[in-house]
Write an enzyme that holds these catalytic residues in place. Structure first.
Site, PDB file in Angstrom:
ATOM      1  CG  HIS A   1      31.580  17.314 -23.092  1.00 51.72           C
ATOM      2  ND1 HIS A   1      32.681  17.007 -23.853  1.00 51.72           N
ATOM      3  CD2 HIS A   1      31.859  16.830 -21.859  1.00 51.72           C
ATOM      4  CE1 HIS A   1      33.567  16.355 -23.119  1.00 51.72           C
ATOM      5  NE2 HIS A   1      33.085  16.242 -21.895  1.00 51.72           N
TER       6      HIS A   1
ATOM      7  CG  ASP B   1      35.192  16.023 -18.239  1.00 54.20           C
ATOM      8  OD1 ASP B   1      35.341  14.850 -17.853  1.00 54.20           O
ATOM      9  OD2 ASP B   1      35.012  16.341 -19.433  1.00 54.20           O
TER      10      ASP B   1
ATOM     11  CG  HIS C   1      36.585  10.561 -18.074  1.00 55.95           C
ATOM     12  ND1 HIS C   1      36.383  10.367 -19.420  1.00 55.95           N
ATOM     13  CD2 HIS C   1      37.619   9.741 -17.713  1.00 55.95           C
ATOM     14  CE1 HIS C   1      37.253   9.470 -19.868  1.00 55.95           C
ATOM     15  NE2 HIS C   1      38.003   9.070 -18.853  1.00 55.95           N
TER      16      HIS C   1
ATOM     17  CG  ASP D   1      32.395  12.884 -22.442  1.00 52.09           C
ATOM     18  OD1 ASP D   1      31.445  13.649 -22.230  1.00 52.09           O
ATOM     19  OD2 ASP D   1      33.483  13.013 -21.861  1.00 52.09           O
TER      20      ASP D   1
ATOM     21  CG  HIS E   1      34.023   8.277 -23.330  1.00 53.21           C
ATOM     22  ND1 HIS E   1      34.645   9.092 -24.245  1.00 53.21           N
ATOM     23  CD2 HIS E   1      34.237   8.862 -22.117  1.00 53.21           C
ATOM     24  CE1 HIS E   1      35.213  10.103 -23.607  1.00 53.21           C
ATOM     25  NE2 HIS E   1      34.988   9.981 -22.317  1.00 53.21           N
TER      26      HIS E   1
HETATM   27 ZN   LIG Z   1      33.918  14.782 -20.607  1.00 51.08          ZN
HETATM   28 ZN   LIG Z   2      34.934  11.463 -20.747  1.00 51.15          ZN
END
Ligand SMILES: [Zn+2]
Ligand SMILES: [Zn+2]
Length: 308
Positions: free
Chosen positions: A269, A66, A64, A211, A140
């Site tokens: 996060h 981020d 992802h 995550d 996730h």
């Molecule tokens: Zn993330």
């Molecule tokens: Zn993520």
């Protein structure tokens, strides 16, 4: 042997003026390991004034934006120094495609070898001198892995009085015993390390989990971590929405930390909805369950000490 974690970014989703995206640098006796590299990673490295251009391994949780958009810049800038050893990038499927495409489209000049390893199942993904790194799957919206870095057990404590009583005088023989060798005492008898050393002592353990939905196997993987860096994206009131987005709350992270009997948990996060001040709420909710919780902040340095 020094082991320190540098929080380079503590935010999730979107970078904020004082909060870059998730990234943690682990330095073990001068050797560097990066866990994720979101936007702003280089800014924090610069502010911390670290000599960072020879990172040994970059571990990626998932692809992802981020968590990975800071990586191409790091790869490019790493060419400003000469290195002989390759850089390893270890992450979920498609990380190779991401690195390869970035290199090609951005016409990056890179003067060292990059070896990308894709992880598909739990297991040891990297072995260094005196430690190993293990990856395990998280839950996730796309393939995502958590990582633990664990040092080999250390020899037990040396008991000089036992050595003396067995007729081994202070000096090189003591060092040999501490290094695990059998020696010959003054009276000609053999003395084994086990006679003068205590129980083997645990090495240090660092874990990185983001995550994911919370689930009990995470606690098994991060068991007895000295520092457990874990996603704490939302407050308890947003648990339902966290579940829908396949994330967890700070409180859920704390239940994992408590079950895993970690020494310290550092939340990371954070949702951009929380100001620095608001993070106190996440901390409070987590500390109610696991008092050893702290808040990661950008450019925080956390020394990981031996237990004994
Ligand atoms: Zn993330
Ligand atoms: Zn993520």
């Amino acid at each position: 042997m020094n082991l320190e974690a540098f929080i380079l970014g503590s935010g999730g989703m979107m970078p904020l003026p004082n909060r870059h995206l998730t990234s943690v640098l682990l330095r073990r006796e001068g050797e560097l390991f990066l866990f994720d590299g979101g936007e702003g990673t280089q800014v924090s490295l610069r502010k911390l004034n670290l000599r960072w251009k020879k990172i040994s391994v970059i571990f990626v949780s998932h692809t992802h934006a981020d968590h990975v958009t800071g990586i191409p810049g790091l790869l490019m800038l790493s060419s400003q120094v000469d290195r002989d050893d390759p850089l390893y990038i270890i992450g979920p499927p498609r990380i190779a495609e991401y690195i390869e495409t970035s290199r090609r489209v951005l016409d990056m000049y890179i003067n060292y070898e990059i070896i990308v390893q894709e992880v598909t199942e739990p297991g040891i993904v990297y072995q260094g001198e005196g430690f190993h790194v293990r990856a395990f799957p998280l839950r996730h919206t796309k393939p995502c892995f958590g990582y633990t870095m664990e040092e080999d057990p250390r020899p037990g404590m040396f008991h000089p009085e036992k050595a003396e009583a067995l007729g081994v005088p202070r000096g090189p023989l003591w060092a040999a015993l501490q290094a695990g060798e059998t020696v010959t005492a003054a009276n000609g008898s053999e003395v084994r390390p086990g006679q003068v050393l205590g129980e083997k002592r645990k090495g240090r353990k660092f874990s990185f989990v983001t995550d994911t939905l919370p689930f009990s196997e995470i606690a098994d993987e991060v068991h007895y971590s000295d520092l457990f860096v874990c996603e704490g994206m939302f407050e308890r009131a947003l648990e339902e929405s966290a579940r829908e987005k396949k994330h967890m709350t700070a409180e859920q992270a704390a239940y994992i930390a408590a079950a895993a009997e970690v020494k310290t948990m550092a939340l990371i996060h954070y949702s951009p909805r929380y100001t620095e001040y608001d993070l106190k709420l996440l901390l409070k909710e987590a500390q109610n369950i696991f008092p050893g919780t702290i808040l990661s902040r950008d450019r925080m340095v956390y020394p990981i000490e031996y237990e004994d």
